[in-house]
Every structure is written in structure tokens, then in C-alpha cells.
Design a protein around this motif. Structure first.
Motif, PDB file in Angstrom:
ATOM      1  N   GLY A  27      27.371   7.920 -18.051  1.00  0.00           N
ATOM      2  CA  GLY A  27      27.250   9.351 -17.803  1.00  0.00           C
ATOM      3  C   GLY A  27      28.571  10.067 -17.886  1.00  0.00           C
ATOM      4  O   GLY A  27      29.623   9.461 -18.115  1.00  0.00           O
ATOM      5  N   LYS A  28      28.505  11.389 -17.675  1.00  0.00           N
ATOM      6  CA  LYS A  28      29.687  12.236 -17.824  1.00  0.00           C
ATOM      7  C   LYS A  28      30.152  12.869 -16.516  1.00  0.00           C
ATOM      8  O   LYS A  28      31.188  13.532 -16.496  1.00  0.00           O
ATOM      9  N   HIS A  29      29.386  12.699 -15.442  1.00  0.00           N
ATOM     10  CA  HIS A  29      29.667  13.434 -14.219  1.00  0.00           C
ATOM     11  C   HIS A  29      29.978  12.452 -13.087  1.00  0.00           C
ATOM     12  O   HIS A  29      29.124  11.660 -12.698  1.00  0.00           O
ATOM     13  N   GLU A  30      31.190  12.544 -12.567  1.00  0.00           N
ATOM     14  CA  GLU A  30      31.663  11.547 -11.605  1.00  0.00           C
ATOM     15  C   GLU A  30      30.764  11.454 -10.377  1.00  0.00           C
ATOM     16  O   GLU A  30      30.410  10.350  -9.937  1.00  0.00           O
ATOM     17  N   LYS A  31      30.371  12.592  -9.814  1.00  0.00           N
ATOM     18  CA  LYS A  31      29.542  12.565  -8.607  1.00  0.00           C
ATOM     19  C   LYS A  31      28.182  11.932  -8.884  1.00  0.00           C
ATOM     20  O   LYS A  31      27.646  11.202  -8.046  1.00  0.00           O
ATOM     21  N   LYS A  32      27.643  12.201 -10.049  1.00  0.00           N
ATOM     22  CA  LYS A  32      26.339  11.637 -10.396  1.00  0.00           C
ATOM     23  C   LYS A  32      26.440  10.132 -10.627  1.00  0.00           C
ATOM     24  O   LYS A  32      25.526   9.378 -10.276  1.00  0.00           O
ATOM     25  N   LEU A  33      27.536   9.700 -11.204  1.00  0.00           N
ATOM     26  CA  LEU A  33      27.730   8.264 -11.410  1.00  0.00           C
ATOM     27  C   LEU A  33      27.885   7.538 -10.076  1.00  0.00           C
ATOM     28  O   LEU A  33      27.388   6.428  -9.900  1.00  0.00           O
ATOM     29  N   VAL A  34      28.568   8.181  -9.142  1.00  0.00           N
ATOM     30  CA  VAL A  34      28.684   7.607  -7.796  1.00  0.00           C
ATOM     31  C   VAL A  34      27.303   7.492  -7.160  1.00  0.00           C
ATOM     32  O   VAL A  34      26.974   6.475  -6.531  1.00  0.00           O
ATOM     33  N   LEU A  35      26.477   8.516  -7.315  1.00  0.00           N
ATOM     34  CA  LEU A  35      25.117   8.484  -6.774  1.00  0.00           C
ATOM     35  C   LEU A  35      24.319   7.346  -7.403  1.00  0.00           C
ATOM     36  O   LEU A  35      23.604   6.619  -6.705  1.00  0.00           O
ATOM     37  N   ALA A  36      24.438   7.160  -8.725  1.00  0.00           N
ATOM     38  CA  ALA A  36      23.716   6.088  -9.409  1.00  0.00           C
ATOM     39  C   ALA A  36      24.092   4.727  -8.834  1.00  0.00           C
ATOM     40  O   ALA A  36      23.233   3.853  -8.651  1.00  0.00           O
ATOM     41  N   GLN A  37      25.366   4.547  -8.519  1.00  0.00           N
ATOM     42  CA  GLN A  37      25.799   3.274  -7.940  1.00  0.00           C
ATOM     43  C   GLN A  37      25.255   3.129  -6.523  1.00  0.00           C
ATOM     44  O   GLN A  37      24.838   2.033  -6.115  1.00  0.00           O
ATOM     45  N   THR A  38      25.197   4.233  -5.789  1.00  0.00           N
ATOM     46  CA  THR A  38      24.625   4.217  -4.444  1.00  0.00           C
ATOM     47  C   THR A  38      23.152   3.818  -4.481  1.00  0.00           C
ATOM     48  O   THR A  38      22.667   3.102  -3.607  1.00  0.00           O
ATOM     49  N   LEU A  39      22.450   4.262  -5.530  1.00  0.00           N
ATOM     50  CA  LEU A  39      21.017   3.988  -5.649  1.00  0.00           C
ATOM     51  C   LEU A  39      20.720   2.591  -6.196  1.00  0.00           C
ATOM     52  O   LEU A  39      19.563   2.186  -6.205  1.00  0.00           O
ATOM     53  N   GLY A  40      21.755   1.877  -6.683  1.00  0.00           N
ATOM     54  CA  GLY A  40      21.518   0.495  -7.068  1.00  0.00           C
ATOM     55  C   GLY A  40      22.064   0.044  -8.400  1.00  0.00           C
ATOM     56  O   GLY A  40      21.929  -1.134  -8.757  1.00  0.00           O
ATOM     57  N   ALA A  41      22.670   0.948  -9.186  1.00  0.00           N
ATOM     58  CA  ALA A  41      23.274   0.511 -10.447  1.00  0.00           C
ATOM     59  C   ALA A  41      24.443  -0.419 -10.147  1.00  0.00           C
ATOM     60  O   ALA A  41      25.252  -0.151  -9.265  1.00  0.00           O
ATOM     61  N   LYS A  42      24.530  -1.521 -10.883  1.00  0.00           N
ATOM     62  CA  LYS A  42      25.593  -2.499 -10.623  1.00  0.00           C
ATOM     63  C   LYS A  42      26.930  -2.060 -11.201  1.00  0.00           C
ATOM     64  O   LYS A  42      27.986  -2.491 -10.741  1.00  0.00           O
ATOM     65  N   SER A  43      26.890  -1.207 -12.239  1.00  0.00           N
ATOM     66  CA  SER A  43      28.127  -0.666 -12.795  1.00  0.00           C
ATOM     67  C   SER A  43      27.854   0.698 -13.398  1.00  0.00           C
ATOM     68  O   SER A  43      26.721   0.995 -13.800  1.00  0.00           O
ATOM     69  N   VAL A  44      28.869   1.537 -13.440  1.00  0.00           N
ATOM     70  CA  VAL A  44      28.762   2.853 -14.049  1.00  0.00           C
ATOM     71  C   VAL A  44      29.902   3.010 -15.046  1.00  0.00           C
ATOM     72  O   VAL A  44      31.027   2.547 -14.802  1.00  0.00           O
ATOM     73  N   LEU A  45      29.607   3.638 -16.177  1.00  0.00           N
ATOM     74  CA  LEU A  45      30.562   3.742 -17.263  1.00  0.00           C
ATOM     75  C   LEU A  45      30.706   5.206 -17.666  1.00  0.00           C
ATOM     76  O   LEU A  45      29.708   5.914 -17.818  1.00  0.00           O
ATOM     77  N   ALA A  46      31.927   5.654 -17.843  1.00  0.00           N
ATOM     78  CA  ALA A  46      32.166   7.016 -18.296  1.00  0.00           C
ATOM     79  C   ALA A  46      31.867   7.130 -19.780  1.00  0.00           C
ATOM     80  O   ALA A  46      32.314   6.303 -20.578  1.00  0.00           O
TER      81      ALA A  46
END
Length: 321
Positions: free
Chosen positions: A184-203
Motif C-alpha cells: 500500500g501507499k498509506h503508512e497509517k493504513k499499512l499499520v492497521l493492516a498489520q494490526t489486523l493480522g498481515a505478517k508483513s507490509v510493503l510500501a
């Protein structure tokens, strides 16, 4: 009644007809959610004219037989003919003559009342609050992916996108135990995705493709952007699967050579089953508040659409009654 209607422009009207249809239930809308499809319709997608909105929770005020009057419900958005082979098998989602709530041939949920066939309605348990119930329809769309393809604990899955639908897909994919990443492109949204269970987030960046080229068994495109499919095609391995969730008012650029050379499966994915979504929302610890950016009354629906179009915004909820 009040309704947010689109007809060569988005307008809040105060004298819309109450949408009674013979043999159907009349539902008083409690609240409704704005999704990317609503935004794309306003930009020209689908050629729809009428009252928008398809994510809702409401209370039945009229119904044939009256057995469900007073019940709080959500609704399957596809209303089929009831006679074709698909409808008789209990799946009107692709009935050739179907209407679709707020999308095709049927006024939608951004109004004080809507009409749907009784068999489209799913009861909402008392333990589930109104705002959580609004997420049933998009969550069902996320669960539909698992109806279409098998995702195993050993699967490497990437979700392209970090918006409203993408976050719900994260919740669904975590139920499989797969190795899950989000781009994704949005830092806060990527943090939320990790909170919800994504094992990694990529810019999402120009270097993304070269670093993760062909890394994933399944790429789920839920970016809401025409360029998201191109990103998904770069990330999936040869003979992998790309699931396409986004709809756009403009054409989507597509390099078909990548699909042929890498022998990819490209699957369109649309609506799911609401009962499964309601059961998940009831049993999970999901706090819908973390997915909601704005809550506004129907009288401020035009402002709500402006806010929903902001890339930094998550879900915007209209409180109607």
C-alpha cells in the motif's frame, strides 16, 4: 422521503418516492456505508441512475406475511428473476436479469427506506451493533475469495491495496493461516493492516516489483486503482493466481503477455454470502471503530462523499434513522 440520488450529478432530495415493490419487504435504513463502487458510479461506472448505496443495516417495517416485521437486517444486494437455473439453485448473483441494490436497476440504501425480496434479508443478532453490521456486505465480498480459490497455510498471499476492502480481506485471509503481505501507499493504513493480522507490509514503490517479483502464490488486487492490476501481475509467481476485486469507471491497462507467458489465472471476484459475514462479525473481536473515519447524517451526504473520496479516509458511515 430523503434520498441521495445520482442523475447527471449527486443530489440529496427530500421528495423521493418510498420504493415499495410488490412481494418484497420494505426496510427502514438505520445506517449505510460508502464504498469505492459508490464513488466509481458517481465518476461514470456502470451507467447507474438512481439512489446509491448497498452496504446497510435496517429494520423491516413492511413484509409479505409480516413474520419478519421489526427485525434488524442486512441484505444480499443481488435480486434475481427467481426462475433461471442460477436462481433456482439459490445463487442469483449472476442472474442475467438481476437488479443490484444501488448499482443496477434498483434504488439503494442511501435513503430512509429500501426494498428487497424477503429471501435476500439476513437477520442481525442483538449482540452485533449497527455500525458493525454495515460491514457485512463488504466482508462477504472478501469471503467470496475463499469460495473461489483454495488458500492454504503454506500459501504466500499478497493484497495490493490498503483501503476499506483490503483491510477486510486481511481479516479473512488471516483465518487461513497463510503467509500474508499487504502492499500500500498509506503508512497509517499499512499499520492497521498489520494490526489486523498481515505478517508483513510493503510500501508501494518503483523498487517493489524487482524486490518481490514472482514471490507470491496469490495476489489479490483491491487497490481501487487502475494500476493495481499491473502491480499484482508483477508480484505473483508463474502459474499463480491473481484475484481482481476493484471496479473502475475507466478502462484498466493490462499487459496480457505477462498472463500468457507466466500462465497465470486471473479471477474476477464480486459478492459473497452475508450469513458467513454476520457469523464472523458476531464471533470475532473486531472493533469496527478502527475501520471508520467519519460518521455523518444523511443530510450531510454530499460532504460524506467528499470525505470518502480522500485517499487517506477509511470507511464513511451515513446515519439515516
Amino acid at each position: 422521503m430523503k434520498a441521495l440520488r445520482f442523475d447527471d450529478g449527486l443530489k440529496l432530495v427530500h421528495d423521493a418516492d418510498v420504493p415499495r415493490r410488490e412481494g418484497e419487504a420494505l426496510v427502514q435504513v438505520i445506517c449505510a456505508g460508502i464504498c469505492n463502487t459508490d464513488l466509481e458510479i458517481v465518476r461514470g461506472y456502470g451507467g447507474f441512475r438512481g439512489t446509491l448505496g448497498h452496504e446497510f443495516v435496517g429494520r423491516v417495517v413492511e413484509s409479505p406475511g409480516e413474520s419478519i416485521v421489526g427485525q434488524r437486517v442486512v441484505g444480499e444486494i443481488n435480486a434475481g428473476c427467481g426462475e433461471c437455473i442460477l436462481c433456482t439453485k439459490g445463487d442469483p448473483r449472476h442472474c442475467a436479469t438481476r437488479t443490484v441494490l444501488g448499482i443496477k436497476g434498483r434504488d439503494g440504501a442511501f435513503a430512509e427506506y429500501l426494498s428487497l425480496p424477503v429471501h435476500n434479508l439476513v437477520n442481525v443478532p442483538d449482540s452485533l451493533n449497527d455500525e458493525a453490521a454495515v460491514f457485512a456486505e463488504p466482508l462477504a465480498a472478501a469471503f467470496n475469495i475463499l469460495e473461489q480459490i483454495d488458500i492454504l497455510p503454506s500459501s504466500r498471499v499478497v493484497i495490493v491495496g490498503d483501503g476499506k476492502l483490503a483491510q477486510l480481506i486481511v481479516l479473512v485471509m488471516t483465518q487461513t493461516g497463510c503467509d500474508l503481505a499487504v502492499v500500500g501507499k498509506h503508512e497509517k493504513k499499512l499499520v492497521l493492516a498489520q494490526t489486523l493480522g498481515a505478517k508483513s507490509v510493503l510500501a508501494d514503490s518503483p523498487s517493489l516489483g524487482s524486490k518481490y517479483l514472482g514471490s507470491f502464490d496469490v495476489a489479490i488486487e483491491a487497490s481501487g486503482s487502475p494500476v493495481g492490476l499491473g502491480t499484482a501481475l508483477k508480484l505473483v509467481r508463474p502459474r499463480g493466481t491473481v484475484v481482481l476485486k476493484s471496479t473502475h469507471h475507466d478502462s484498466t491497462p493490462l499487459d496480457t503477455s505477462a498472463i500468457v507467458v507466466n500462465e497465470l489465472r486471473l479471477i474476477g471476484s464480486r459478492c459473497g454470502r452475508l450469513r458467513q459475514a454476520i457469523d464472523f462479525l458476531t464471533s470475532s473481536r473486531l472493533d469496527p471503530g478502527q475501520l471508520i473515519s467519519e460518521r455523518l447524517p444523511l443530510d450531510r451526504a454530499l460532504l460524506a462523499f467528499e470525505k470518502a473520496a480522500d485517499p487517506n479516509t477509511m470507511k464513511v458511515i451515513l446515519h439515516i434513522s
